[in-house]
Design a protein around this motif. Structure first.
Motif, PDB file in Angstrom:
ATOM      1  N   PRO A 103       0.830  -1.214   0.000  1.00 18.85           N
ATOM      2  CA  PRO A 103       0.000   0.000   0.000  1.00 18.85           C
ATOM      3  C   PRO A 103       0.858   1.255   0.000  1.00 18.85           C
ATOM      4  CG  PRO A 103      -0.072  -1.096   2.137  1.00 18.85           C
ATOM      5  CD  PRO A 103       0.632  -2.024   1.223  1.00 18.85           C
ATOM      6  N   PRO A 104       0.442   2.286  -0.738  1.00 19.78           N
ATOM      7  CA  PRO A 104       1.217   3.524  -0.779  1.00 19.78           C
ATOM      8  C   PRO A 104       0.837   4.422   0.400  1.00 19.78           C
ATOM      9  CG  PRO A 104      -0.691   3.747  -2.177  1.00 19.78           C
ATOM     10  CD  PRO A 104      -0.765   2.369  -1.570  1.00 19.78           C
ATOM     11  N   VAL A 105       1.544   5.529   0.520  1.00 21.24           N
ATOM     12  CA  VAL A 105       1.066   6.567   1.432  1.00 21.24           C
ATOM     13  C   VAL A 105      -0.146   7.217   0.767  1.00 21.24           C
ATOM     14  CG1 VAL A 105       3.341   6.982   2.435  1.00 21.24           C
ATOM     15  CG2 VAL A 105       2.630   8.281   0.415  1.00 21.24           C
ATOM     16  N   ALA A 106      -0.987   7.852   1.561  1.00 22.17           N
ATOM     17  CA  ALA A 106      -2.240   8.386   1.029  1.00 22.17           C
ATOM     18  C   ALA A 106      -2.009   9.359  -0.129  1.00 22.17           C
ATOM     19  CB  ALA A 106      -3.024   9.076   2.144  1.00 22.17           C
ATOM     20  N   ALA A 107      -0.920  10.127  -0.063  1.00 25.21           N
ATOM     21  CA  ALA A 107      -0.661  11.118  -1.108  1.00 25.21           C
ATOM     22  C   ALA A 107      -0.392  10.475  -2.464  1.00 25.21           C
ATOM     23  CB  ALA A 107       0.519  12.000  -0.709  1.00 25.21           C
ATOM     24  N   ASP A 108       0.050   9.218  -2.470  1.00 26.13           N
ATOM     25  CA  ASP A 108       0.366   8.529  -3.727  1.00 26.13           C
ATOM     26  C   ASP A 108      -0.721   7.539  -4.134  1.00 26.13           C
ATOM     27  OD1 ASP A 108       2.781   9.879  -3.767  1.00 26.13           O
ATOM     28  OD2 ASP A 108       3.858   8.264  -2.742  1.00 26.13           O
ATOM     29  N   SER A 109      -1.890   7.652  -3.514  1.00 33.40           N
ATOM     30  CA  SER A 109      -2.941   6.668  -3.759  1.00 33.40           C
ATOM     31  C   SER A 109      -3.443   6.692  -5.203  1.00 33.40           C
ATOM     32  CB  SER A 109      -4.115   6.902  -2.803  1.00 33.40           C
ATOM     33  OG  SER A 109      -4.618   8.222  -2.961  1.00 33.40           O
ATOM     34  N   GLY A 110      -3.494   7.875  -5.802  1.00 32.39           N
ATOM     35  CA  GLY A 110      -3.984   7.966  -7.169  1.00 32.39           C
ATOM     36  C   GLY A 110      -3.123   7.182  -8.138  1.00 32.39           C
ATOM     37  N   ALA A 111      -1.793   7.338  -8.022  1.00 33.02           N
ATOM     38  CA  ALA A 111      -0.881   6.616  -8.912  1.00 33.02           C
ATOM     39  C   ALA A 111      -0.967   5.110  -8.679  1.00 33.02           C
ATOM     40  CB  ALA A 111       0.550   7.107  -8.699  1.00 33.02           C
ATOM     41  N   TRP A 112      -1.053   4.704  -7.401  1.00 35.33           N
ATOM     42  CA  TRP A 112      -1.148   3.272  -7.073  1.00 35.33           C
ATOM     43  C   TRP A 112      -2.428   2.683  -7.656  1.00 35.33           C
ATOM     44  CZ3 TRP A 112      -4.271  -0.260  -4.697  1.00 35.33           C
ATOM     45  CH2 TRP A 112      -3.691  -1.450  -4.237  1.00 35.33           C
ATOM     46  N   ALA A 113      -3.549   3.383  -7.474  1.00 35.17           N
ATOM     47  CA  ALA A 113      -4.831   2.894  -7.974  1.00 35.17           C
ATOM     48  C   ALA A 113      -4.830   2.816  -9.501  1.00 35.17           C
ATOM     49  CB  ALA A 113      -5.966   3.798  -7.497  1.00 35.17           C
ATOM     50  N   GLY A 114      -4.241   3.817 -10.152  1.00 40.44           N
ATOM     51  CA  GLY A 114      -4.189   3.803 -11.607  1.00 40.44           C
ATOM     52  C   GLY A 114      -3.351   2.660 -12.142  1.00 40.44           C
ATOM     53  N   THR A 115      -2.220   2.399 -11.507  1.00 41.57           N
ATOM     54  CA  THR A 115      -1.339   1.309 -11.942  1.00 41.57           C
ATOM     55  C   THR A 115      -2.019  -0.044 -11.818  1.00 41.57           C
ATOM     56  OG1 THR A 115       0.628   2.570 -11.300  1.00 41.57           O
ATOM     57  CG2 THR A 115       0.876   0.179 -11.514  1.00 41.57           C
ATOM     58  N   HIS A 116      -2.814  -0.216 -10.770  1.00 38.70           N
ATOM     59  CA  HIS A 116      -3.439  -1.517 -10.514  1.00 38.70           C
ATOM     60  C   HIS A 116      -4.855  -1.628 -11.079  1.00 38.70           C
ATOM     61  CE1 HIS A 116      -0.162  -1.478  -7.548  1.00 38.70           C
ATOM     62  NE2 HIS A 116      -0.258  -2.793  -7.510  1.00 38.70           N
ATOM     63  N   GLY A 117      -5.346  -0.559 -11.707  1.00 38.27           N
ATOM     64  CA  GLY A 117      -6.728  -0.598 -12.194  1.00 38.27           C
ATOM     65  C   GLY A 117      -7.713  -0.779 -11.060  1.00 38.27           C
ATOM     66  N   ALA A 118      -7.414  -0.152  -9.906  1.00 33.32           N
ATOM     67  CA  ALA A 118      -8.203  -0.364  -8.687  1.00 33.32           C
ATOM     68  C   ALA A 118      -9.509   0.430  -8.724  1.00 33.32           C
ATOM     69  CB  ALA A 118      -7.378   0.037  -7.467  1.00 33.32           C
ATOM     70  N   VAL A 119     -10.502  -0.127  -8.044  1.00 35.82           N
ATOM     71  CA  VAL A 119     -11.816   0.512  -7.910  1.00 35.82           C
ATOM     72  C   VAL A 119     -12.113   0.667  -6.423  1.00 35.82           C
ATOM     73  CG1 VAL A 119     -14.310   0.200  -8.283  1.00 35.82           C
ATOM     74  CG2 VAL A 119     -12.680  -0.402 -10.095  1.00 35.82           C
ATOM     75  N   HIS A 120     -12.707   1.788  -6.041  1.00 32.68           N
ATOM     76  CA  HIS A 120     -13.058   2.006  -4.636  1.00 32.68           C
ATOM     77  C   HIS A 120     -13.946   0.865  -4.145  1.00 32.68           C
ATOM     78  CE1 HIS A 120     -11.274   5.957  -4.582  1.00 32.68           C
ATOM     79  NE2 HIS A 120     -12.024   6.366  -5.588  1.00 32.68           N
ATOM     80  N   GLY A 121     -13.588   0.291  -3.012  1.00 34.77           N
ATOM     81  CA  GLY A 121     -14.339  -0.821  -2.457  1.00 34.77           C
ATOM     82  C   GLY A 121     -15.217  -0.406  -1.290  1.00 34.77           C
ATOM     83  N   GLY A 122     -16.527  -0.500  -1.483  1.00 34.08           N
ATOM     84  CA  GLY A 122     -17.455  -0.190  -0.402  1.00 34.08           C
ATOM     85  C   GLY A 122     -17.752   1.273  -0.227  1.00 34.08           C
ATOM     86  N   GLU A 123     -16.736   2.127  -0.321  1.00 37.34           N
ATOM     87  CA  GLU A 123     -16.929   3.571  -0.108  1.00 37.34           C
ATOM     88  C   GLU A 123     -15.949   4.360  -0.975  1.00 37.34           C
ATOM     89  OE1 GLU A 123     -16.972   6.808   3.604  1.00 37.34           O
ATOM     90  OE2 GLU A 123     -15.562   5.127   3.636  1.00 37.34           O
ATOM     91  N   ALA A 124     -16.444   5.462  -1.494  1.00 38.67           N
ATOM     92  CA  ALA A 124     -15.595   6.419  -2.199  1.00 38.67           C
ATOM     93  C   ALA A 124     -15.778   7.778  -1.536  1.00 38.67           C
ATOM     94  CB  ALA A 124     -15.955   6.502  -3.675  1.00 38.67           C
ATOM     95  N   LEU A 125     -14.667   8.422  -1.238  1.00 39.88           N
ATOM     96  CA  LEU A 125     -14.699   9.776  -0.664  1.00 39.88           C
ATOM     97  C   LEU A 125     -14.282  10.767  -1.746  1.00 39.88           C
ATOM     98  CD1 LEU A 125     -12.993   9.119   2.802  1.00 39.88           C
ATOM     99  CD2 LEU A 125     -15.415   9.626   2.398  1.00 39.88           C
TER     100      LEU A 125
END
Length: 413
Positions: free
Chosen positions: A230-252
Protein backbone atom coordinates in the motif's frame (compact mmCIF):
# COMPACT_ATOMS: atom_id res chain seq x y z
CA UNK A 1 -31.47 -3.25 -44.61
CA UNK A 2 -32.70 -0.19 -46.46
CA UNK A 3 -32.49 1.74 -43.21
CA UNK A 4 -28.72 1.40 -42.84
CA UNK A 5 -25.82 3.37 -44.18
CA UNK A 6 -23.25 0.68 -44.90
CA UNK A 7 -19.89 0.52 -46.52
CA UNK A 8 -20.79 -2.30 -48.92
CA UNK A 9 -19.50 -0.54 -52.01
CA UNK A 10 -21.19 2.72 -50.90
CA UNK A 11 -18.99 5.71 -49.93
CA UNK A 12 -19.72 6.89 -46.40
CA UNK A 13 -21.18 10.34 -45.90
CA UNK A 14 -18.99 12.91 -44.13
CA UNK A 15 -21.71 13.43 -41.50
CA UNK A 16 -21.76 9.68 -40.79
CA UNK A 17 -17.97 9.65 -40.41
CA UNK A 18 -18.17 12.64 -38.04
CA UNK A 19 -20.79 10.90 -35.90
CA UNK A 20 -18.89 7.59 -35.86
CA UNK A 21 -15.74 9.41 -34.75
CA UNK A 22 -17.56 10.86 -31.73
CA UNK A 23 -18.95 7.43 -30.79
CA UNK A 24 -15.48 5.89 -31.10
CA UNK A 25 -14.07 8.59 -28.83
CA UNK A 26 -16.68 7.82 -26.17
CA UNK A 27 -15.96 4.11 -26.37
CA UNK A 28 -12.21 4.71 -26.10
CA UNK A 29 -12.70 7.01 -23.13
CA UNK A 30 -14.66 4.37 -21.22
CA UNK A 31 -12.17 1.61 -21.96
CA UNK A 32 -14.63 -1.29 -21.75
CA UNK A 33 -15.03 -3.89 -24.49
CA UNK A 34 -17.80 -3.83 -27.08
CA UNK A 35 -19.42 -6.76 -25.29
CA UNK A 36 -19.39 -5.08 -21.87
CA UNK A 37 -20.73 -1.77 -23.19
CA UNK A 38 -23.28 -3.54 -25.39
CA UNK A 39 -24.73 -5.32 -22.36
CA UNK A 40 -25.21 -1.99 -20.59
CA UNK A 41 -26.88 -0.50 -23.66
CA UNK A 42 -28.97 -3.60 -24.50
CA UNK A 43 -27.40 -3.90 -27.96
CA UNK A 44 -25.10 -6.56 -29.39
CA UNK A 45 -21.34 -6.09 -29.55
CA UNK A 46 -21.47 -6.21 -33.36
CA UNK A 47 -24.15 -3.49 -33.46
CA UNK A 48 -22.06 -1.21 -31.24
CA UNK A 49 -19.03 -1.92 -33.42
CA UNK A 50 -21.03 -0.88 -36.48
CA UNK A 51 -21.95 2.39 -34.79
CA UNK A 52 -18.26 3.06 -34.09
CA UNK A 53 -17.14 2.16 -37.61
CA UNK A 54 -19.85 4.22 -39.30
CA UNK A 55 -21.36 1.16 -41.02
CA UNK A 56 -24.67 1.79 -39.27
CA UNK A 57 -26.40 4.86 -37.86
CA UNK A 58 -28.76 4.08 -34.94
CA UNK A 59 -32.39 4.86 -35.71
CA UNK A 60 -32.91 6.49 -32.29
CA UNK A 61 -30.64 8.88 -30.42
CA UNK A 62 -31.62 7.37 -27.06
CA UNK A 63 -29.10 4.51 -27.27
CA UNK A 64 -26.29 6.95 -28.11
CA UNK A 65 -27.33 9.25 -25.28
CA UNK A 66 -27.17 6.31 -22.85
CA UNK A 67 -23.66 5.58 -24.11
CA UNK A 68 -22.68 9.22 -23.57
CA UNK A 69 -24.00 9.18 -19.99
CA UNK A 70 -22.30 5.85 -19.32
CA UNK A 71 -18.98 7.27 -20.50
CA UNK A 72 -19.35 10.48 -18.46
CA UNK A 73 -20.00 12.93 -21.31
CA UNK A 74 -20.99 16.42 -20.18
CA UNK A 75 -23.94 18.47 -21.48
CA UNK A 76 -21.96 20.13 -24.28
CA UNK A 77 -20.62 16.80 -25.50
CA UNK A 78 -24.12 15.31 -25.48
CA UNK A 79 -25.47 18.26 -27.47
CA UNK A 80 -22.64 17.91 -30.00
CA UNK A 81 -23.30 14.18 -30.22
CA UNK A 82 -27.03 14.73 -30.81
CA UNK A 83 -26.33 17.28 -33.56
CA UNK A 84 -23.89 14.88 -35.22
CA UNK A 85 -26.40 12.03 -34.98
CA UNK A 86 -29.12 14.24 -36.52
CA UNK A 87 -26.92 14.95 -39.55
CA UNK A 88 -25.86 11.30 -39.85
CA UNK A 89 -29.48 10.18 -39.58
CA UNK A 90 -30.43 12.54 -42.39
CA UNK A 91 -27.63 11.09 -44.48
CA UNK A 92 -28.93 7.60 -43.68
CA UNK A 93 -32.43 8.57 -44.78
CA UNK A 94 -31.14 10.18 -47.96
CA UNK A 95 -29.17 7.04 -48.81
CA UNK A 96 -32.17 4.80 -48.09
CA UNK A 97 -34.75 7.00 -49.84
CA UNK A 98 -35.85 5.98 -53.38
CA UNK A 99 -35.98 9.68 -54.26
CA UNK A 100 -33.53 9.35 -57.22
CA UNK A 101 -36.10 7.37 -59.25
CA UNK A 102 -38.53 10.28 -59.81
CA UNK A 103 -35.67 12.42 -61.10
CA UNK A 104 -35.55 10.68 -64.52
CA UNK A 105 -39.27 11.50 -64.78
CA UNK A 106 -38.30 15.17 -64.68
CA UNK A 107 -36.10 14.69 -67.75
CA UNK A 108 -39.03 12.94 -69.44
CA UNK A 109 -41.26 15.81 -68.39
CA UNK A 110 -40.55 17.86 -71.53
CA UNK A 111 -43.57 16.02 -72.92
CA UNK A 112 -44.92 19.43 -73.95
CA UNK A 113 -43.17 18.49 -77.20
CA UNK A 114 -44.30 14.89 -77.78
CA UNK A 115 -42.24 14.71 -81.02
CA UNK A 116 -39.07 13.68 -79.11
CA UNK A 117 -40.56 10.18 -78.95
CA UNK A 118 -40.69 10.11 -82.74
CA UNK A 119 -37.04 11.05 -83.22
CA UNK A 120 -36.10 7.69 -81.66
CA UNK A 121 -36.70 6.02 -84.97
CA UNK A 122 -35.28 9.25 -86.38
CA UNK A 123 -31.62 8.20 -85.83
CA UNK A 124 -32.10 6.99 -89.35
CA UNK A 125 -32.65 10.41 -90.94
CA UNK A 126 -29.72 9.33 -93.15
CA UNK A 127 -32.21 7.46 -95.36
CA UNK A 128 -33.84 10.41 -97.12
CA UNK A 129 -37.22 8.86 -97.64
CA UNK A 130 -39.48 10.70 -95.32
CA UNK A 131 -42.37 8.43 -96.17
CA UNK A 132 -41.39 6.01 -93.41
CA UNK A 133 -42.10 8.80 -91.02
CA UNK A 134 -45.81 8.86 -91.83
CA UNK A 135 -45.75 5.11 -91.84
CA UNK A 136 -44.17 5.27 -88.41
CA UNK A 137 -46.91 7.71 -87.55
CA UNK A 138 -49.48 5.05 -88.32
CA UNK A 139 -48.26 2.76 -85.59
CA UNK A 140 -48.06 5.79 -83.43
CA UNK A 141 -51.71 6.50 -84.20
CA UNK A 142 -52.89 3.79 -81.82
CA UNK A 143 -50.57 5.37 -79.34
CA UNK A 144 -52.45 8.62 -79.73
CA UNK A 145 -54.96 7.53 -77.12
CA UNK A 146 -52.00 7.01 -74.81
CA UNK A 147 -50.84 10.50 -75.55
CA UNK A 148 -54.06 11.77 -74.03
CA UNK A 149 -53.42 10.18 -70.67
CA UNK A 150 -50.04 11.83 -70.86
CA UNK A 151 -51.76 15.15 -71.04
CA UNK A 152 -53.61 14.22 -67.91
CA UNK A 153 -50.38 12.76 -66.48
CA UNK A 154 -48.60 16.07 -65.92
CA UNK A 155 -50.35 16.35 -62.56
CA UNK A 156 -48.65 13.29 -60.98
CA UNK A 157 -45.51 13.97 -62.97
CA UNK A 158 -45.40 17.55 -61.80
CA UNK A 159 -46.04 16.43 -58.23
CA UNK A 160 -43.21 13.89 -58.52
CA UNK A 161 -40.98 16.51 -60.08
CA UNK A 162 -41.84 19.01 -57.34
CA UNK A 163 -41.14 16.41 -54.66
CA UNK A 164 -37.85 15.54 -56.30
CA UNK A 165 -36.87 19.20 -56.47
CA UNK A 166 -37.77 19.70 -52.82
CA UNK A 167 -35.67 16.65 -51.89
CA UNK A 168 -32.78 17.97 -53.94
CA UNK A 169 -33.13 21.42 -52.37
CA UNK A 170 -33.14 19.91 -48.91
CA UNK A 171 -30.13 17.77 -49.75
CA UNK A 172 -28.28 20.80 -51.06
CA UNK A 173 -29.15 22.77 -47.95
CA UNK A 174 -28.02 19.97 -45.67
CA UNK A 175 -24.87 19.17 -47.61
CA UNK A 176 -23.93 22.80 -47.33
CA UNK A 177 -22.78 22.13 -43.75
CA UNK A 178 -22.29 18.38 -43.16
CA UNK A 179 -19.17 18.42 -41.08
CA UNK A 180 -19.61 21.82 -39.53
CA UNK A 181 -22.88 20.97 -37.85
CA UNK A 182 -21.15 18.48 -35.58
CA UNK A 183 -19.08 21.33 -34.25
CA UNK A 184 -22.08 23.65 -34.40
CA UNK A 185 -23.31 22.66 -30.94
CA UNK A 186 -20.31 24.39 -29.45
CA UNK A 187 -21.40 27.76 -30.84
CA UNK A 188 -24.98 26.80 -30.05
CA UNK A 189 -24.11 26.25 -26.44
CA UNK A 190 -22.44 29.62 -26.33
CA UNK A 191 -25.31 31.31 -28.16
CA UNK A 192 -27.20 32.05 -24.95
CA UNK A 193 -24.80 34.59 -23.52
CA UNK A 194 -25.09 33.02 -20.10
CA UNK A 195 -23.21 29.89 -21.06
CA UNK A 196 -20.60 31.87 -22.95
CA UNK A 197 -19.50 33.75 -19.84
CA UNK A 198 -17.02 32.00 -17.53
CA UNK A 199 -18.26 30.46 -14.31
CA UNK A 200 -18.28 32.93 -11.43
CA UNK A 201 -16.40 30.36 -9.34
CA UNK A 202 -13.72 27.69 -9.61
CA UNK A 203 -13.94 24.11 -8.42
CA UNK A 204 -11.62 21.15 -8.04
CA UNK A 205 -11.93 17.63 -6.72
CA UNK A 206 -9.98 15.01 -4.82
CA UNK A 207 -11.21 11.51 -5.61
CA UNK A 208 -8.56 9.28 -4.02
CA UNK A 209 -9.17 10.15 -0.38
CA UNK A 210 -8.83 7.79 2.58
CA UNK A 211 -10.83 7.95 5.76
CA UNK A 212 -8.71 9.66 8.40
CA UNK A 213 -5.89 9.72 5.85
CA UNK A 214 -5.14 6.03 6.41
CA UNK A 215 -8.19 3.82 6.00
CA UNK A 216 -9.47 2.71 2.61
CA UNK A 217 -10.27 -0.43 0.61
CA UNK A 218 -9.60 -1.01 -3.07
CA UNK A 219 -10.84 -3.82 -5.29
CA UNK A 220 -8.11 -5.11 -7.62
CA UNK A 221 -8.35 -7.87 -10.22
CA UNK A 222 -4.96 -9.35 -9.27
CA UNK A 223 -3.59 -12.05 -7.03
CA UNK A 224 -1.87 -10.80 -3.83
CA UNK A 225 1.63 -11.55 -5.15
CA UNK A 226 0.99 -9.21 -8.11
CA UNK A 227 -0.11 -6.27 -5.94
CA UNK A 228 2.40 -3.70 -4.68
CA UNK A 229 2.48 -2.72 -0.98
CA UNK A 230 0.00 0.00 0.00
CA UNK A 231 1.22 3.52 -0.78
CA UNK A 232 1.07 6.57 1.43
CA UNK A 233 -2.24 8.39 1.03
CA UNK A 234 -0.66 11.12 -1.11
CA UNK A 235 0.37 8.53 -3.73
CA UNK A 236 -2.94 6.67 -3.76
CA UNK A 237 -3.98 7.97 -7.17
CA UNK A 238 -0.88 6.62 -8.91
CA UNK A 239 -1.15 3.27 -7.07
CA UNK A 240 -4.83 2.89 -7.97
CA UNK A 241 -4.19 3.80 -11.61
CA UNK A 242 -1.34 1.31 -11.94
CA UNK A 243 -3.44 -1.52 -10.51
CA UNK A 244 -6.73 -0.60 -12.19
CA UNK A 245 -8.20 -0.36 -8.69
CA UNK A 246 -11.82 0.51 -7.91
CA UNK A 247 -13.06 2.01 -4.64
CA UNK A 248 -14.34 -0.82 -2.46
CA UNK A 249 -17.46 -0.19 -0.40
CA UNK A 250 -16.93 3.57 -0.11
CA UNK A 251 -15.60 6.42 -2.20
CA UNK A 252 -14.70 9.78 -0.66
CA UNK A 253 -14.83 12.79 -2.97
CA UNK A 254 -13.84 16.28 -1.87
CA UNK A 255 -15.11 19.24 -3.91
CA UNK A 256 -13.48 22.61 -3.29
CA UNK A 257 -15.57 25.58 -4.47
CA UNK A 258 -14.24 29.15 -4.45
CA UNK A 259 -15.80 32.35 -5.80
CA UNK A 260 -13.88 34.66 -8.12
CA UNK A 261 -14.87 37.85 -6.32
CA UNK A 262 -14.38 38.81 -2.65
CA UNK A 263 -17.69 40.69 -2.62
CA UNK A 264 -20.01 39.02 -5.15
CA UNK A 265 -21.08 35.77 -3.56
CA UNK A 266 -21.97 32.61 -5.44
CA UNK A 267 -24.90 30.74 -3.93
CA UNK A 268 -24.74 26.94 -3.97
CA UNK A 269 -28.29 25.59 -3.93
CA UNK A 270 -28.13 21.81 -4.09
CA UNK A 271 -25.95 18.78 -4.71
CA UNK A 272 -27.51 15.94 -6.69
CA UNK A 273 -26.34 12.37 -7.29
CA UNK A 274 -26.79 10.68 -10.68
CA UNK A 275 -26.12 6.95 -11.08
CA UNK A 276 -25.48 6.18 -14.75
CA UNK A 277 -24.77 2.46 -14.46
CA UNK A 278 -25.45 -0.35 -12.01
CA UNK A 279 -23.98 -3.84 -12.22
CA UNK A 280 -23.25 -6.72 -9.87
CA UNK A 281 -20.34 -6.03 -7.47
CA UNK A 282 -16.94 -6.81 -8.95
CA UNK A 283 -15.68 -10.35 -8.19
CA UNK A 284 -12.21 -9.04 -7.34
CA UNK A 285 -9.98 -9.24 -4.28
CA UNK A 286 -10.31 -6.50 -1.65
CA UNK A 287 -7.08 -4.87 -0.43
CA UNK A 288 -7.16 -2.73 2.69
CA UNK A 289 -4.71 0.11 2.90
CA UNK A 290 -4.36 -0.04 6.69
CA UNK A 291 -4.46 -2.34 9.67
CA UNK A 292 -6.97 -0.10 11.42
CA UNK A 293 -6.74 3.59 12.06
CA UNK A 294 -8.85 6.37 13.42
CA UNK A 295 -8.84 10.08 14.04
CA UNK A 296 -10.08 12.56 16.57
CA UNK A 297 -12.02 14.52 13.96
CA UNK A 298 -14.86 13.20 11.82
CA UNK A 299 -15.45 15.81 9.14
CA UNK A 300 -18.91 16.96 8.17
CA UNK A 301 -19.94 15.41 4.91
CA UNK A 302 -22.71 14.35 2.56
CA UNK A 303 -23.67 10.70 2.92
CA UNK A 304 -24.81 8.94 -0.27
CA UNK A 305 -26.36 5.48 -0.31
CA UNK A 306 -25.74 4.26 -3.86
CA UNK A 307 -27.92 1.19 -3.27
CA UNK A 308 -31.06 3.31 -3.14
CA UNK A 309 -33.06 3.68 -6.38
CA UNK A 310 -32.60 7.46 -6.26
CA UNK A 311 -29.62 8.30 -4.07
CA UNK A 312 -29.59 11.61 -2.24
CA UNK A 313 -26.68 13.61 -0.84
CA UNK A 314 -27.70 13.78 2.82
CA UNK A 315 -25.82 16.35 4.98
CA UNK A 316 -24.24 14.83 8.10
CA UNK A 317 -22.71 16.68 11.06
CA UNK A 318 -19.04 16.19 11.89
CA UNK A 319 -17.47 15.62 15.30
CA UNK A 320 -14.32 17.07 16.84
CA UNK A 321 -13.04 14.98 19.74
CA UNK A 322 -9.60 16.53 19.86
CA UNK A 323 -10.38 18.69 22.91
CA UNK A 324 -11.69 18.04 26.38
CA UNK A 325 -15.23 18.03 25.04
CA UNK A 326 -16.62 16.55 21.86
CA UNK A 327 -17.73 19.38 19.61
CA UNK A 328 -20.27 19.07 16.84
CA UNK A 329 -19.33 20.45 13.43
CA UNK A 330 -22.61 21.54 11.80
CA UNK A 331 -23.26 20.01 8.39
CA UNK A 332 -23.28 22.15 5.27
CA UNK A 333 -26.85 23.20 4.61
CA UNK A 334 -28.00 24.64 1.32
CA UNK A 335 -28.24 27.34 0.16
CA UNK A 336 -24.59 28.13 0.95
CA UNK A 337 -22.53 31.16 -0.13
CA UNK A 338 -18.91 31.19 -1.28
CA UNK A 339 -16.58 34.03 -2.29
CA UNK A 340 -12.92 34.25 -3.23
CA UNK A 341 -12.04 34.85 0.42
CA UNK A 342 -14.51 32.32 1.81
CA UNK A 343 -14.28 29.02 -0.13
CA UNK A 344 -15.99 25.81 0.92
CA UNK A 345 -15.10 22.13 0.85
CA UNK A 346 -17.90 19.65 0.24
CA UNK A 347 -16.99 16.11 1.25
CA UNK A 348 -19.09 13.28 -0.21
CA UNK A 349 -19.06 9.75 1.18
CA UNK A 350 -20.69 7.40 -1.35
CA UNK A 351 -21.23 3.85 -0.11
CA UNK A 352 -22.54 0.64 -1.65
CA UNK A 353 -22.83 -2.98 -0.65
CA UNK A 354 -24.78 -4.37 -3.57
CA UNK A 355 -23.62 -2.84 -6.83
CA UNK A 356 -20.76 -1.82 -9.06
CA UNK A 357 -22.01 1.76 -9.49
CA UNK A 358 -20.84 4.52 -11.81
CA UNK A 359 -22.07 7.91 -10.77
CA UNK A 360 -21.47 11.65 -10.85
CA UNK A 361 -22.60 14.78 -8.99
CA UNK A 362 -24.46 17.90 -10.14
CA UNK A 363 -23.97 21.17 -8.25
CA UNK A 364 -26.64 23.87 -8.69
CA UNK A 365 -25.54 27.49 -8.34
CA UNK A 366 -26.64 31.08 -8.93
CA UNK A 367 -24.80 34.41 -9.03
CA UNK A 368 -25.52 37.88 -10.38
CA UNK A 369 -28.79 36.88 -11.99
CA UNK A 370 -27.28 33.80 -13.59
CA UNK A 371 -28.06 30.19 -12.75
CA UNK A 372 -26.49 26.92 -13.77
CA UNK A 373 -25.49 23.39 -12.94
CA UNK A 374 -21.95 22.02 -12.90
CA UNK A 375 -21.36 18.32 -13.49
CA UNK A 376 -18.73 16.95 -11.10
CA UNK A 377 -16.92 13.93 -12.56
CA UNK A 378 -13.64 12.09 -12.07
CA UNK A 379 -11.62 13.73 -14.82
CA UNK A 380 -14.48 13.44 -17.32
CA UNK A 381 -15.47 9.91 -16.28
CA UNK A 382 -18.07 8.86 -13.72
CA UNK A 383 -16.88 7.98 -10.25
CA UNK A 384 -16.92 4.23 -9.59
CA UNK A 385 -17.64 2.35 -6.37
CA UNK A 386 -18.25 -1.38 -5.93
CA UNK A 387 -19.44 -3.45 -2.99
CA UNK A 388 -16.96 -5.77 -1.22
CA UNK A 389 -19.33 -8.14 0.52
CA UNK A 390 -18.11 -11.74 0.27
CA UNK A 391 -14.85 -10.80 -1.44
CA UNK A 392 -11.49 -12.16 -0.18
CA UNK A 393 -9.96 -9.36 1.91
CA UNK A 394 -6.24 -8.78 2.37
CA UNK A 395 -4.08 -6.53 4.52
CA UNK A 396 -0.37 -5.94 4.13
CA UNK A 397 2.07 -7.46 6.61
CA UNK A 398 4.92 -4.95 6.59
CA UNK A 399 7.15 -7.27 8.65
CA UNK A 400 6.94 -10.07 6.10
CA UNK A 401 6.43 -7.76 3.12
CA UNK A 402 3.41 -9.58 1.74
CA UNK A 403 -0.36 -9.45 1.63
CA UNK A 404 -2.15 -11.74 4.08
CA UNK A 405 -5.82 -12.47 4.69
CA UNK A 406 -7.84 -10.75 7.38
CA UNK A 407 -8.08 -14.00 9.32
CA UNK A 408 -4.29 -14.36 9.29
CA UNK A 409 -3.91 -10.82 10.58
CA UNK A 410 -6.49 -11.26 13.31
CA UNK A 411 -8.79 -8.62 11.75
CA UNK A 412 -12.48 -9.25 11.30
CA UNK A 413 -12.96 -6.86 8.36
Amino acid sequence: MGRRVEGDGMPKDAAVEEFAGLVRALKARDGRSYEALGRRLSVSASTLHRYCSGATVPEEFAVVDRLALLCGADEEERRALEAAWTEADRARRRAASPAPTPVPAVSAAPESNPEPSAPEPGPGPAPDPTAPDPSAADPSAPEAPRARPRRGAPAPLLVAAAVALVVLALAAALLGHPTRTASAPAPASTAPGRTAAPLPFTWSIGSQLWEGGCGHTYLVDRAPRAVAPPPVAADSGAWAGTHGAVHGGEALVRITVQGRSPSDAVVLHALHVRVVDRAAPLPWNAYRMDNGCGGAVTPRHFAVDLDRPRPLARPVDGLDASGAKVRKIPAVSFPYKVTSSDPEELLVSARTAGCDCRWYLSLEWSAGGRTGTVRITDGGKPFRTSGTRGRPAYVHDSAEGRWITDSDSGQTG
